[in-house]
Design a protein around this motif. Sequence first.
Motif, mmCIF file in Angstrom:
data_model
loop_
_atom_site.group_PDB
_atom_site.id
_atom_site.type_symbol
_atom_site.label_atom_id
_atom_site.label_comp_id
_atom_site.label_asym_id
_atom_site.label_seq_id
_atom_site.Cartn_x
_atom_site.Cartn_y
_atom_site.Cartn_z
ATOM 1 N N ASN A 26 0.793 -1.216 0.000
ATOM 2 C CA ASN A 26 0.000 0.000 0.000
ATOM 3 C C ASN A 26 0.831 1.275 0.000
ATOM 4 O O ASN A 26 1.879 1.347 0.634
ATOM 5 C CB ASN A 26 -0.909 0.039 1.230
ATOM 6 N N VAL A 27 0.314 2.269 -0.703
ATOM 7 C CA VAL A 27 0.844 3.629 -0.627
ATOM 8 C C VAL A 27 0.063 4.316 0.487
ATOM 9 O O VAL A 27 -1.144 4.129 0.609
ATOM 10 C CB VAL A 27 0.622 4.379 -1.960
ATOM 11 N N GLN A 28 0.736 5.103 1.302
ATOM 12 C CA GLN A 28 0.060 5.863 2.341
ATOM 13 C C GLN A 28 0.152 7.333 1.986
ATOM 14 O O GLN A 28 1.218 7.810 1.611
ATOM 15 C CB GLN A 28 0.714 5.620 3.694
ATOM 16 N N TYR A 29 -0.963 8.045 2.089
ATOM 17 C CA TYR A 29 -0.912 9.465 1.802
ATOM 18 C C TYR A 29 -1.727 10.254 2.813
ATOM 19 O O TYR A 29 -2.677 9.750 3.388
ATOM 20 C CB TYR A 29 -1.342 9.767 0.366
ATOM 21 N N PRO A 43 5.514 1.917 -0.635
ATOM 22 C CA PRO A 43 5.999 0.705 0.046
ATOM 23 C C PRO A 43 7.524 0.588 -0.047
ATOM 24 O O PRO A 43 8.145 1.089 -0.984
ATOM 25 C CB PRO A 43 5.330 -0.437 -0.728
ATOM 26 N N ALA A 44 8.102 -0.084 0.927
ATOM 27 C CA ALA A 44 9.555 -0.266 0.955
ATOM 28 C C ALA A 44 10.015 -1.062 -0.262
ATOM 29 O O ALA A 44 9.342 -1.988 -0.713
ATOM 30 C CB ALA A 44 9.968 -0.998 2.226
ATOM 31 N N LEU A 45 11.167 -0.681 -0.783
ATOM 32 C CA LEU A 45 11.776 -1.411 -1.883
ATOM 33 C C LEU A 45 12.472 -2.657 -1.342
ATOM 34 O O LEU A 45 12.596 -2.839 -0.129
ATOM 35 C CB LEU A 45 12.776 -0.507 -2.606
ATOM 36 N N THR A 46 12.954 -3.504 -2.218
ATOM 37 C CA THR A 46 13.584 -4.752 -1.775
ATOM 38 C C THR A 46 14.839 -4.518 -0.943
ATOM 39 O O THR A 46 15.221 -5.364 -0.141
ATOM 40 C CB THR A 46 13.938 -5.644 -2.981
ATOM 41 N N ASP A 47 15.485 -3.359 -1.106
ATOM 42 C CA ASP A 47 16.668 -3.062 -0.292
ATOM 43 C C ASP A 47 16.303 -2.392 1.034
ATOM 44 O O ASP A 47 17.169 -2.002 1.798
ATOM 45 C CB ASP A 47 17.665 -2.184 -1.067
ATOM 46 N N SER A 49 14.775 0.490 1.450
ATOM 47 C CA SER A 49 14.624 1.940 1.391
ATOM 48 C C SER A 49 13.164 2.308 1.140
ATOM 49 O O SER A 49 12.399 1.541 0.543
ATOM 50 C CB SER A 49 15.521 2.527 0.297
ATOM 51 N N ILE A 50 12.780 3.491 1.626
ATOM 52 C CA ILE A 50 11.391 3.952 1.515
ATOM 53 C C ILE A 50 11.396 5.318 0.836
ATOM 54 O O ILE A 50 12.139 6.226 1.240
ATOM 55 C CB ILE A 50 10.734 4.042 2.905
ATOM 56 N N LEU A 51 10.569 5.457 -0.172
ATOM 57 C CA LEU A 51 10.419 6.722 -0.865
ATOM 58 C C LEU A 51 9.252 7.483 -0.251
ATOM 59 O O LEU A 51 8.140 6.966 -0.162
ATOM 60 C CB LEU A 51 10.164 6.492 -2.356
ATOM 61 N N ASN A 52 9.534 8.707 0.192
ATOM 62 C CA ASN A 52 8.512 9.566 0.758
ATOM 63 C C ASN A 52 8.542 10.884 -0.004
ATOM 64 O O ASN A 52 9.607 11.496 -0.143
ATOM 65 C CB ASN A 52 8.764 9.810 2.244
#
Length: 56
Positions: A26-29, A43-47, A49-52
């Motif tokens: 899920n994307v949270q906004y 959502p977190a990537l496989t490594d 990391s989280i894009l915000n």
Amino acid sequence: MVSMISSDWTRQTNGGSTLTSNASANVQYSYLVNNQVISITYPALTDGSILNTAYT
């Protein structure tokens, strides 16, 4: 400027037909009471990391 947060929502992004509350699907906004989006967290990537994205 409106400074009150109206709500936080999630939107499923994994393409599955079954809804889930799993954060990895899920994307949270968040948005203001005037419906302007203030942030999106993907959502977190496989490594791990989280894009915000934050909007000002």
